[in-house]
Design an enzyme around this catalytic site. Structure first.
Site, PDB file in Angstrom:
ATOM      1  CG  HIS A 106      -3.930 -41.926  -4.068  1.00  0.00           C
ATOM      2  ND1 HIS A 106      -5.155 -41.312  -4.230  1.00  0.00           N
ATOM      3  CD2 HIS A 106      -3.723 -42.000  -2.723  1.00  0.00           C
ATOM      4  CE1 HIS A 106      -5.655 -41.027  -3.044  1.00  0.00           C
ATOM      5  NE2 HIS A 106      -4.805 -41.421  -2.118  1.00  0.00           N
ATOM      6  NE  ARG A 196      -0.462 -53.139   3.427  1.00  0.00           N
ATOM      7  CZ  ARG A 196      -0.576 -52.632   2.205  1.00  0.00           C
ATOM      8  NH1 ARG A 196      -1.264 -53.280   1.273  1.00  0.00           N
ATOM      9  NH2 ARG A 196      -0.007 -51.485   1.893  1.00  0.00           N
TER      10      ARG A 196
END
Length: 222
Positions: A106, A196
């Protein structure tokens, strides 16, 4: 876009009266910047480099998400690992260093999206770096990122994109975060090849796609 607005003095309504492509800033080709550091101090830590930049600032060690309200903007965030709860202070950080994680962690993904230099997977950064310590975070030396003691002198080199050779292949950008378009628009590319959708939904629409599919459900409306 260059947009002109008008407000009705009686109804207080706001109207768009003109909209046209902006033709000044959009035609500028700002040079890319390459950062290097000189007179660096003693190496104290290393890990996987995310990005290619260098930053020098005070470190702030935060071990728990319950402490993020204490984060000082402009500091280098030192923590064990990050999750979506950490994103608000990651946006305010000069750089990020984590004990755990790899190139797809992350912390690595968000650092790339925010354009921040980061070093992940240091194993013991939270114990070897003291809170408030002046450090230099370097991701400009290849795949390995290094943390040095003290504030190093940082040198900026500009790369003039107009002098790059022309090629026959059209190069397109792949974007995850929509905001990255504002950072990389000046590159000599033919536009965006892929964006995305999940990041657009998460960052801007902020509604779960299935909630839209079942919009008329009474449970969803509640």
């Amino acid at each position: 876009m260059d947009i002109e607005w008008a407000k009705d003095g009686k109804t207080k309504e706001l109207f768009i009266v003109q909209a046209r492509p902006e033709r000044v800033q959009s035609l500028k080709r700002a040079p890319l910047q390459e950062l290097r550091h000189k007179k660096k101090g003693k190496k104290i830590l290393e890990g996987l480099a995310i990005g290619e930049s260098v930053v020098a600032a005070e470190a702030q060690v935060i071990r728990s998400v319950s402490q993020i309200a204490t984060f000082k903007p402009g500091s280098i965030l030192i923590t064990q690992m990050t999750s979506p709860d950490w994103v608000p202070i990651m946006k305010k950080a000069a750089g990020i260093i984590t004990d755990h994680g790899g190139r797809t962690s992350h912390a690595a993904i968000v650092s790339r999206e925010l354009g921040l230099p980061a070093i992940v997977g240091t194993n013991d950064g939270t114990t070897r770096i003291k809170n408030g310590q002046a450090i230099t975070l370097s991701c400009s030396e290849g795949e390995t990122g290094f943390v040095y003691e003290g504030i190093a002198e940082i040198e900026t080199k500009e790369i003039d994109l107009s002098k790059l050779p022309k090629i026959d292949t059209d190069i397109l950008l792949n974007l995850a975060s929509p905001e990255e378009a504002l950072r990389w628009w000046h590159l000599p590319t033919k536009g965006v090849g892929l964006a995305r959708m999940e990041f657009i939904i998460n960052n801007h629409i902020k509604i779960h796609p299935m909630a839209l599919v079942h919009f008329n459900s009474s449970r969803i409306r509640r």
